[in-house]
Design a protein around this motif. Sequence first.
Motif, short mmCIF file in Angstrom:
data_model
loop_
_atom_site.label_atom_id
_atom_site.label_comp_id
_atom_site.label_asym_id
_atom_site.label_seq_id
_atom_site.Cartn_x
_atom_site.Cartn_y
_atom_site.Cartn_z
N LEU A 226 0.77 -1.14 0.11
CA LEU A 226 0.14 0.02 -0.03
C LEU A 226 0.93 1.21 -0.13
CD1 LEU A 226 -3.05 1.03 0.28
CD2 LEU A 226 -2.29 1.42 2.68
N PRO A 227 0.54 2.24 -0.86
CA PRO A 227 1.50 3.38 -0.99
C PRO A 227 1.41 3.98 0.24
CG PRO A 227 0.20 3.18 -3.06
CD PRO A 227 -0.26 2.19 -2.08
N GLU A 228 2.61 4.77 0.78
CA GLU A 228 2.46 5.42 2.15
C GLU A 228 1.26 6.35 2.09
OE1 GLU A 228 5.37 8.28 4.61
OE2 GLU A 228 6.17 7.20 2.99
N GLU A 229 0.92 6.97 0.93
CA GLU A 229 -0.06 8.18 1.03
C GLU A 229 -1.39 7.69 1.54
OE1 GLU A 229 3.43 9.16 -1.72
OE2 GLU A 229 2.09 7.52 -1.41
N PHE A 230 -1.53 6.32 1.32
CA PHE A 230 -3.03 5.78 1.43
C PHE A 230 -2.93 5.44 2.88
CE2 PHE A 230 -2.93 5.64 -3.02
CZ PHE A 230 -4.26 5.61 -3.34
N MET A 231 -2.00 5.60 3.58
CA MET A 231 -2.10 4.95 5.16
C MET A 231 -3.25 5.75 6.05
SD MET A 231 -0.20 2.61 5.60
CE MET A 231 0.98 1.60 5.25
N ARG A 232 -3.59 7.04 5.46
CA ARG A 232 -4.62 7.55 6.45
C ARG A 232 -5.86 6.77 6.18
NH1 ARG A 232 -8.42 11.25 5.49
NH2 ARG A 232 -7.81 11.61 3.53
N HIS A 233 -6.12 6.60 5.00
CA HIS A 233 -7.47 5.80 4.67
C HIS A 233 -7.44 4.37 5.56
CE1 HIS A 233 -8.60 8.47 1.41
NE2 HIS A 233 -7.51 8.40 1.15
N ALA A 234 -6.20 3.61 5.41
CA ALA A 234 -6.11 2.61 6.19
C ALA A 234 -6.35 2.82 7.71
CB ALA A 234 -4.82 1.80 6.04
N GLU A 235 -5.77 3.80 8.08
CA GLU A 235 -6.29 4.18 9.75
C GLU A 235 -7.50 4.64 9.90
OE1 GLU A 235 -3.58 7.38 10.41
OE2 GLU A 235 -1.77 6.29 10.41
N ASP A 236 -8.32 5.13 8.78
CA ASP A 236 -9.75 5.32 9.16
C ASP A 236 -10.47 4.06 9.08
OD1 ASP A 236 -9.48 8.10 9.21
OD2 ASP A 236 -9.63 8.33 7.09
N GLN A 237 -10.14 3.10 8.38
CA GLN A 237 -10.64 1.77 8.26
C GLN A 237 -10.72 1.26 9.67
OE1 GLN A 237 -13.12 1.30 6.15
NE2 GLN A 237 -13.53 -0.91 6.81
N MET A 238 -9.40 1.43 10.21
CA MET A 238 -9.10 0.47 11.43
C MET A 238 -10.06 1.30 12.83
SD MET A 238 -7.06 -1.60 12.98
CE MET A 238 -6.86 -1.94 14.72
N LYS A 239 -10.18 2.56 12.64
CA LYS A 239 -10.95 3.22 13.54
C LYS A 239 -12.48 2.77 13.37
CE LYS A 239 -8.45 7.47 13.63
NZ LYS A 239 -8.09 8.91 13.28
N SER A 240 -12.76 2.53 12.25
CA SER A 240 -14.27 1.93 12.39
C SER A 240 -14.27 0.59 12.80
CB SER A 240 -14.62 2.25 10.68
OG SER A 240 -14.07 0.98 10.00
N VAL A 241 -13.37 -0.32 12.75
CA VAL A 241 -13.26 -1.56 13.07
C VAL A 241 -13.42 -1.61 14.60
CG1 VAL A 241 -11.98 -3.64 13.29
CG2 VAL A 241 -12.42 -2.49 11.03
N THR A 242 -12.50 -0.90 15.14
CA THR A 242 -12.36 -0.49 16.52
C THR A 242 -13.86 0.01 17.24
OG1 THR A 242 -9.99 -0.15 16.58
CG2 THR A 242 -11.12 0.57 18.71
N VAL A 243 -14.41 0.99 16.68
CA VAL A 243 -15.65 1.55 16.97
C VAL A 243 -16.79 0.51 16.89
CG1 VAL A 243 -17.51 3.06 16.41
CG2 VAL A 243 -15.02 4.08 16.35
N ALA A 244 -16.86 -0.18 15.78
CA ALA A 244 -17.53 -1.15 15.83
C ALA A 244 -17.58 -2.27 16.88
CB ALA A 244 -17.61 -2.01 14.35
#
Length: 261
Positions: A226-244
């Motif tokens: 995954l390109p480094e620039e996309f890491m923020r999107h991965a972090e957003d998805q990780m947050k949604s998993v934790t919130v769920a």
Amino acid sequence: MSWLGAGIGAGIGMMFGGPIGAALGAWVGSSFGSGLKRLSEAGVTLNRDGVQTVFIVALFSMLAKMAKADGQVSKAEIQLIEDFINNNLRLKGEDRQQAIKIFQNAKNDDFSIYDYANQYRQLIRNQAMREMVYRLLFAVAFADGELHPAEEEILRKIPASLGLHESIFSAMFNEFTHRSPGSGNNLQAHYDILECSPDVSDKELKLAYRRKAAEFHPDKMASKGLPEEFMRHAEDQMKSVTVAYDTIVAARKREAAVSQA
């Protein structure tokens, strides 16, 4: 070296044909495109540069198809793509030109968005990277503030082509329409994010959470290309998993307390 040049240097262009190979060929020239080979049944193993190139080519091609799904590319959709290129990917010069060219070519080529999605699924084994493409398709669909029927049809059907669980549509729809899941029917959206049902045990729920959390771990995403620039999107998805997970656990504790009262 540009992201496209790195991918070509990795030899990915000569490994497969199909829509992604054609998109590469359209950019670097017909002599390259005519030499493309079909993806073998055994599949293709890509190195990190190859994965990044396939990811970006497939992403911008599918974004183009989604943007044109309702018959025309709106100003809001163009602005979203521009912001994504400039602010998220921070592409400049040749890199920017390549991404725009891939987008423009895909708007009018003979392949469908499902053709791109099917080949992308074959080439990219990491589910998290496939989910990220789906998330960005949702962003384009909602760019103008409404979901056109043609866009909704794509978002409902394309998870099968991307190899994603069908529940991802309701999970993303809930997120992009800014609902606030908490209890009752809305709690289902959190189960959808974790790809499990309300009747799973607490142990099974925790396992589902750990599995999804592992998919979006930054180190794993980086190692998969995954390109480094996309890491923020991965972090957003990780947050949604934790919130769920936290929301479901809290709801179950409330239900247990009520039943014992």
